[in-house]
Design an enzyme around this catalytic site. Structure first.
Site, PDB file in Angstrom:
ATOM      1  N   GLU A  89       1.137  18.962   8.348  1.00 16.49           N
ATOM      2  CA  GLU A  89       0.361  19.444   7.215  1.00 16.49           C
ATOM      3  C   GLU A  89      -1.089  19.014   7.266  1.00 16.49           C
ATOM      4  O   GLU A  89      -1.476  18.156   8.069  1.00 16.49           O
ATOM      5  CB  GLU A  89       1.013  19.041   5.902  1.00 16.49           C
ATOM      6  CG  GLU A  89       1.202  17.568   5.700  1.00 16.49           C
ATOM      7  CD  GLU A  89       2.032  17.336   4.437  1.00 16.49           C
ATOM      8  OE1 GLU A  89       1.429  17.135   3.383  1.00 16.49           O
ATOM      9  OE2 GLU A  89       3.273  17.370   4.514  1.00 16.49           O
ATOM     10  N   CYS A 116       4.778   5.663   2.396  1.00 19.20           N
ATOM     11  CA  CYS A 116       4.279   6.893   3.026  1.00 19.20           C
ATOM     12  C   CYS A 116       5.416   7.835   3.391  1.00 19.20           C
ATOM     13  O   CYS A 116       6.418   7.424   3.969  1.00 19.20           O
ATOM     14  CB  CYS A 116       3.477   6.534   4.267  1.00 19.20           C
ATOM     15  SG  CYS A 116       2.801   7.959   5.128  1.00 19.20           S
ATOM     16  N   GLU A 161      -0.254   8.117  13.169  1.00 21.27           N
ATOM     17  CA  GLU A 161      -1.181   6.998  13.333  1.00 21.27           C
ATOM     18  C   GLU A 161      -2.084   7.361  14.519  1.00 21.27           C
ATOM     19  O   GLU A 161      -1.618   7.378  15.664  1.00 21.27           O
ATOM     20  CB  GLU A 161      -0.386   5.704  13.583  1.00 21.27           C
ATOM     21  CG  GLU A 161      -1.184   4.535  14.117  1.00 21.27           C
ATOM     22  CD  GLU A 161      -2.451   4.215  13.334  1.00 21.27           C
ATOM     23  OE1 GLU A 161      -2.394   4.089  12.097  1.00 21.27           O
ATOM     24  OE2 GLU A 161      -3.521   4.110  13.971  1.00 21.27           O
ATOM     25  N   SER A 215      -6.276   0.876   6.746  1.00 26.96           N
ATOM     26  CA  SER A 215      -5.374   0.831   5.605  1.00 26.96           C
ATOM     27  C   SER A 215      -4.924  -0.604   5.418  1.00 26.96           C
ATOM     28  O   SER A 215      -4.104  -1.103   6.175  1.00 26.96           O
ATOM     29  CB  SER A 215      -4.171   1.742   5.870  1.00 26.96           C
ATOM     30  OG  SER A 215      -4.643   3.056   6.086  1.00 26.96           O
ATOM     31  N   LEU A 216      -5.479  -1.271   4.422  1.00 27.48           N
ATOM     32  CA  LEU A 216      -5.219  -2.702   4.235  1.00 27.48           C
ATOM     33  C   LEU A 216      -4.059  -2.899   3.250  1.00 27.48           C
ATOM     34  O   LEU A 216      -3.024  -3.453   3.586  1.00 27.48           O
ATOM     35  CB  LEU A 216      -6.505  -3.383   3.746  1.00 27.48           C
ATOM     36  CG  LEU A 216      -6.518  -4.904   3.757  1.00 27.48           C
ATOM     37  CD1 LEU A 216      -6.312  -5.447   5.154  1.00 27.48           C
ATOM     38  CD2 LEU A 216      -7.843  -5.422   3.181  1.00 27.48           C
ATOM     39  N   HIS A 217      -4.260  -2.469   2.021  1.00 27.56           N
ATOM     40  CA  HIS A 217      -3.214  -2.418   0.993  1.00 27.56           C
ATOM     41  C   HIS A 217      -2.637  -3.759   0.549  1.00 27.56           C
ATOM     42  O   HIS A 217      -1.748  -3.788  -0.301  1.00 27.56           O
ATOM     43  CB  HIS A 217      -2.053  -1.510   1.409  1.00 27.56           C
ATOM     44  CG  HIS A 217      -2.455  -0.105   1.781  1.00 27.56           C
ATOM     45  ND1 HIS A 217      -3.408   0.615   1.108  1.00 27.56           N
ATOM     46  CD2 HIS A 217      -2.012   0.725   2.768  1.00 27.56           C
ATOM     47  CE1 HIS A 217      -3.541   1.817   1.662  1.00 27.56           C
ATOM     48  NE2 HIS A 217      -2.706   1.903   2.671  1.00 27.56           N
ATOM     49  N   ASN A 291       0.092   7.716  -4.412  1.00 30.91           N
ATOM     50  CA  ASN A 291       0.807   8.960  -4.676  1.00 30.91           C
ATOM     51  C   ASN A 291       2.279   8.626  -4.579  1.00 30.91           C
ATOM     52  O   ASN A 291       2.748   8.219  -3.517  1.00 30.91           O
ATOM     53  CB  ASN A 291       0.475   9.994  -3.600  1.00 30.91           C
ATOM     54  CG  ASN A 291      -0.745  10.801  -3.935  1.00 30.91           C
ATOM     55  OD1 ASN A 291      -0.879  11.303  -5.048  1.00 30.91           O
ATOM     56  ND2 ASN A 291      -1.638  10.919  -2.986  1.00 30.91           N
ATOM     57  N   CYS A 334       0.920  12.237   0.710  1.00 28.93           N
ATOM     58  CA  CYS A 334       0.769  12.264   2.146  1.00 28.93           C
ATOM     59  C   CYS A 334       2.105  12.543   2.832  1.00 28.93           C
ATOM     60  O   CYS A 334       3.008  11.716   2.797  1.00 28.93           O
ATOM     61  CB  CYS A 334       0.204  10.918   2.573  1.00 28.93           C
ATOM     62  SG  CYS A 334      -1.013  10.326   1.402  1.00 28.93           S
TER      63      CYS A 334
HETATM   64  N1  SAH Z   1      -1.795   6.146   9.936  1.00 32.72           N
HETATM   65  C1  SAH Z   1      -3.133   6.100   9.472  1.00 32.72           C
HETATM   66  C2  SAH Z   1      -3.650   7.416   8.910  1.00 32.72           C
HETATM   67  C3  SAH Z   1      -2.714   8.249   8.076  1.00 32.72           C
HETATM   68  S1  SAH Z   1      -2.427   7.774   6.430  1.00 32.72           S
HETATM   69  C4  SAH Z   1      -3.317   4.986   8.476  1.00 32.72           C
HETATM   70  O1  SAH Z   1      -2.360   4.281   8.204  1.00 32.72           O
HETATM   71  O2  SAH Z   1      -4.412   4.755   8.025  1.00 32.72           O
HETATM   72  C5  SAH Z   1      -3.924   7.968   5.573  1.00 32.72           C
HETATM   73  C6  SAH Z   1      -4.044   7.070   4.377  1.00 32.72           C
HETATM   74  O3  SAH Z   1      -3.136   7.431   3.338  1.00 32.72           O
HETATM   75  C7  SAH Z   1      -3.745   5.617   4.710  1.00 32.72           C
HETATM   76  O4  SAH Z   1      -4.657   4.783   4.072  1.00 32.72           O
HETATM   77  C8  SAH Z   1      -2.365   5.453   4.113  1.00 32.72           C
HETATM   78  O5  SAH Z   1      -2.064   4.108   3.893  1.00 32.72           O
HETATM   79  C9  SAH Z   1      -2.484   6.285   2.867  1.00 32.72           C
HETATM   80  N2  SAH Z   1      -1.213   6.641   2.237  1.00 32.72           N
HETATM   81  C10 SAH Z   1      -0.030   6.897   2.818  1.00 32.72           C
HETATM   82  N3  SAH Z   1       0.903   7.176   1.895  1.00 32.72           N
HETATM   83  C11 SAH Z   1       0.285   7.113   0.698  1.00 32.72           C
HETATM   84  C12 SAH Z   1       0.707   7.308  -0.631  1.00 32.72           C
HETATM   85  N4  SAH Z   1       1.952   7.622  -0.909  1.00 32.72           N
HETATM   86  N5  SAH Z   1      -0.201   7.147  -1.613  1.00 32.72           N
HETATM   87  C13 SAH Z   1      -1.471   6.836  -1.337  1.00 32.72           C
HETATM   88  N6  SAH Z   1      -1.945   6.637  -0.099  1.00 32.72           N
HETATM   89  C14 SAH Z   1      -1.067   6.772   0.913  1.00 32.72           C
END
Ligand code: SAH
Length: 346
Positions: A89, A116, A161, A215-217, A291, A334
């Site tokens: 997508e 994710c 990724e 993507s730290l989180h 999300n 996502c």
């Molecule tokens: N694999 C890479 C790029 C794809 S994800 C990465 O990890 O960065 C792109 C971004 O969306 C990343 O920051 C990921 O952590 C975030 N993401 C994934 N699922 C999500 C969700 N359910 N809600 C918000 N952000 C999300």
């Protein structure tokens, strides 16, 4: 599956056309047609004999749109089908300064992040550079107005990724920024990674000054490992060093994505820890409200909590923003569009 002709850069298209015994100007016509998002069969200036030769070896349609969802704010979500039947997508977000396309780099993902949807079925396969490029060429052609590009900015934030498909992604970045082709500036491209540190060092040496997003989180390795398995391999300290190296080599400020998950990562303590980690560094923090993915039990922080967290970071001296929610009405976090599609098919 046949070859993907969009994998080839201009020089290799010239070699191919020469090998087929055709004059050089045909290479230019072929390359220009592909860059305009056309299929081989749809490049009308080429003679049928050449098209037939090409179609014996290459896919005519490496990617096609099978579903489009349009939001009231103009955001469009696409479900694409690849030549082998796999689906991925993508998204196009419309801003005042231009259109940002979110592209996928793999079918599925094997990083296993708990929030994710892309990772639910694991990684199916890598995309070739031409399959990544074709997403851009197709959507650009669809939204082009006169001389104005339909796609001005690209984020590698779709499924996959990017640094787990390193060679193909770097090849894509070279081709999409090439003056021969669609020529999107590296400054308008952001690559997002969950933090594959060795590959972050490699990328810094490619001479492709794209924006690096991590993507730290989380603020500690043990908490990060609860939602992101990659934290068992690389520490936050190692990620920060790799980011600093990226800045030294490219001069590009780096960005951290931080999805606010209720009860998980957005207390006052987390804000303090984030400030301690990042203060004074040439970076920006992009807060996202999670999300919610129905297959996962994690909940998004509320709006009030999100603004409070943002306020704490700003007070602590960090450059931070809360990402505007585009396309909320067409939903689907996502990777969810694909998951829904696969579930309905079963
Ligand atoms: N694999 C890479 C790029 C794809 S994800 C990465 O990890 O960065 C792109 C971004 O969306 C990343 O920051 C990921 O952590 C975030 N993401 C994934 N699922 C999500 C969700 N359910 N809600 C918000 N952000 C999300």
């Amino acid at each position: 599956m046949k070859g993907i002709i969009q994998d080839l850069n201009y020089n290799r298209i010239c070699e191919l056309v020469a090998d087929l015994g055709e004059p050089k100007f045909r290479a230019k016509q072929l390359f220009t047609g592909l860059a305009q998002g056309k299929r081989i069969s749809g490049i009308s200036v080429l003679p049928k004999s050449l098209k037939d030769k090409l179609l014996a070896d290459f896919e005519d349609c490496p990617i096609e749109i099978i579903q489009t969802l349009t939001s009231a704010d103009g955001t469009e979500k696409y479900l694409f089908r690849l030549a082998d039947g796999n689906v991925i997508e993508g998204v196009l977000m419309k801003y005042k300064y231009g259109n940002t396309q979110c592209v996928s780099t793999q079918v599925g993902c094997r990083m296993g992040c708990k929030f994710c949807a892309s990772t639910l079925g694991g990684r199916v396969r890598d995309l070739t550079s031409g399959e990544i490029l074709s997403q851009v060429l197709l959507i650009n052609a669809l939204h082009q107005q006169g001389k104005e590009r339909g796609v001005t900015n690209i984020v590698l934030m779709g499924s996959g990724e990017p640094l787990d498909n390193y060679d193909n992604v770097v090849e894509f970045l070279k081709n999409v920024t090439s003056p021969d082709g669609i020529n999107i500036s590296a400054r308008n491209i952001s690559l997002s990674t969950c933090g594959l540190v060795d590959k972050m060092y490699a990328l810094a040496d490619e001479g492709l000054p794209v924006n690096l997003t991590v993507s730290l989180h989380s603020t500690t390795d043990s908490e990060r490992a609860r939602t992101m398995p990659i934290a068992n391999k690389w520490t936050i300290a190692e990620i920060l060093k790799a980011c600093e190296n990226y800045f030294d080599k490219t001069g590009r400020r780096y960005i951290f994505e931080y999805a606010l998950i209720e009860g998980e990562n957005c207390d006052e303590r987390h804000a303090d820890e984030l400030i301690t980690l990042l203060k004074g560094k040439p970076c920006h923090v992009n807060l996202i409200r999670l999300n919610e993915v129905k297959e996962r039990s994690l909940a998004a922080a509320g709006e009030k909590a999100a603004y409070r967290f943002l306020g704490l970071l700003e007070k602590g001296g960090l450059s931070a923003t809360l990402r505007r929610r585009t396309g909320a009405d067409i939903g689907g976090a996502c990777g969810q569009l694909r998951v829904n599609y696969l579930q309905n098919k079963e």
